[in-house]
Design an enzyme around this catalytic site. Sequence first.
Site, PDB file in Angstrom:
ATOM      1  CD  GLN A  14      -2.533  -1.028   0.017  1.00 22.86           C
ATOM      2  OE1 GLN A  14      -3.273  -0.495  -0.550  1.00 22.86           O
ATOM      3  NE2 GLN A  14      -2.477  -2.284  -0.731  1.00 22.86           N
ATOM      4  CG  HIS A  28      -1.564   2.159  -3.825  1.00 21.28           C
ATOM      5  ND1 HIS A  28      -2.123   2.288  -5.376  1.00 21.28           N
ATOM      6  CD2 HIS A  28      -2.122   1.007  -3.263  1.00 21.28           C
ATOM      7  CE1 HIS A  28      -2.519   1.002  -5.582  1.00 21.28           C
ATOM      8  NE2 HIS A  28      -2.545   0.375  -4.428  1.00 21.28           N
ATOM      9  CD  GLU A  86      -8.646   1.550   0.550  1.00 23.84           C
ATOM     10  OE1 GLU A  86      -8.742   1.723  -0.763  1.00 23.84           O
ATOM     11  OE2 GLU A  86      -7.517   2.145   0.751  1.00 23.84           O
ATOM     12  CG  HIS A  87      -7.202  -2.407   1.753  1.00 29.26           C
ATOM     13  ND1 HIS A  87      -6.631  -1.243   1.144  1.00 29.26           N
ATOM     14  CD2 HIS A  87      -7.781  -2.959   0.616  1.00 29.26           C
ATOM     15  CE1 HIS A  87      -7.002  -0.952  -0.032  1.00 29.26           C
ATOM     16  NE2 HIS A  87      -7.592  -2.070  -0.575  1.00 29.26           N
ATOM     17  CG  ASP A 134      -5.324  -3.983  -4.714  1.00 28.28           C
ATOM     18  OD1 ASP A 134      -6.431  -3.431  -4.031  1.00 28.28           O
ATOM     19  OD2 ASP A 134      -4.394  -3.459  -4.395  1.00 28.28           O
ATOM     20  CG  HIS A 141     -50.488  16.501   3.619  1.00 25.65           C
ATOM     21  ND1 HIS A 141     -50.329  18.041   3.211  1.00 25.65           N
ATOM     22  CD2 HIS A 141     -49.670  15.750   3.371  1.00 25.65           C
ATOM     23  CE1 HIS A 141     -49.009  17.528   2.607  1.00 25.65           C
ATOM     24  NE2 HIS A 141     -48.679  16.398   2.927  1.00 25.65           N
TER      25      HIS A 141
END
Length: 422
Positions: free
Chosen positions: A251, A254, A319-320, A353, A412
């Site tokens: 990661q 990235h 996230e992961h 992924d 109404h």
Amino acid sequence: MKISRITDTLSIKRSIDQGTEEQRSAVLSIIENVKRNGDKALYEYTEKWDGAALSQLKVTEEEISAAYEELPAEMITIFKEAAINIRSYHEKQVRNSWFTTDETGTLLGQKITPLDAVGVYVPGGKAAYPSSVLMNVIPAQVAGVTRIAMVSPPDETGKLPAGVLVAADLLGVKEIYKVGGAQAVAALAYGTESIQPVHKIVGPGNVFVALAKREVYGQVDIDSIAGPSEIVVLADETAQADEVAADLLSQAEHDELASSVLVTTSMKLAEEVLIEVKKQLATLPRQEIARASIEQFGAIYVAKSLEEAVETVNTLAPEHLEVLTNEPMSVLPMIKHAGAIFLGRYSTEPVGDYFAGPNHVLPTNGTATFSSGLSVDEFVKKSNVIFYSEKALQQNGEKIAAFARLEGLEAHARAVDIRLKK
């Protein structure tokens, strides 16, 4: 990256980038320019920031054919197999319309309708992401979306990466445009001469893309405001230090803002992983990016117990999440907040992924506490269906009118009364 003991006041350093005031102002200016000038603005921005002087925005059949020639045959086969896995997974998420009736003859239900048009943003810049094409397009297709428009920034020669083009073509995407950044988001939201507007925009991008998606929300729907990638590895003494280090770096490479965290019950493993990270960093092709990420947002936390470690993971809401413990399945019920959960040493994060099937577009920056990964649900809308019978209105009409009058909505109430009187 350093080793720390978990405390009650554990402070998590997150790589949240909300953009500067200058960036937000620039995005607003770009959006307004695209709304006013359409394609002209797109051409100007593409030349200014991507260095490409284009004669047309839409990718041609010739460019797609050339991409097939450029990409190795074995990669095309891998794309096809990955697409089968992803499609199979997402087909299990499909919801059907449903209806119920009661003894009065009233029918209630929910009608599921796919969106008409979706825009998919595929990032460029530091790397090419054909996996983003697969992960964003396939669930839309499974949902029944009939029009998918893809945008991605070109290189200086005006080309998109071969892998991105082939992945899109394999899925049957007919609209592929060479434009990126905030200007691409604006084009998808408001339309230009070349790009017709869509109803929803999905896909990750840089801070300008994220800010643009935030600004156009309401004109169109969006999936989320994606932040930098994150991984948390939850490990005990049975985990392999070299494998944990490799997963953290997967990661970190990235983005300089990516976050890689180890939470472990073993000080011995923590020390070994720290050594391994430094060792493996030295041979990474993207080591400058990974090093910046590890130094700024990498961390190793040592917990007193597995329960404390899990509590920390739930606080991080990553996230992961990889669970590398002796019995990972027994840990799963304890996990409350994570975008995707990878169980066991062979379920390394890259499996998700690219190939396993679940979507890799996941909540970041702690938003896994309240949101989910991209799914078929993102590409449909739900309409409530009500067929109220005469008998049901006779039974409940006075209650409905009373409720309306309590809220001060006399019209109404009268809409019900007028039917009861008949």
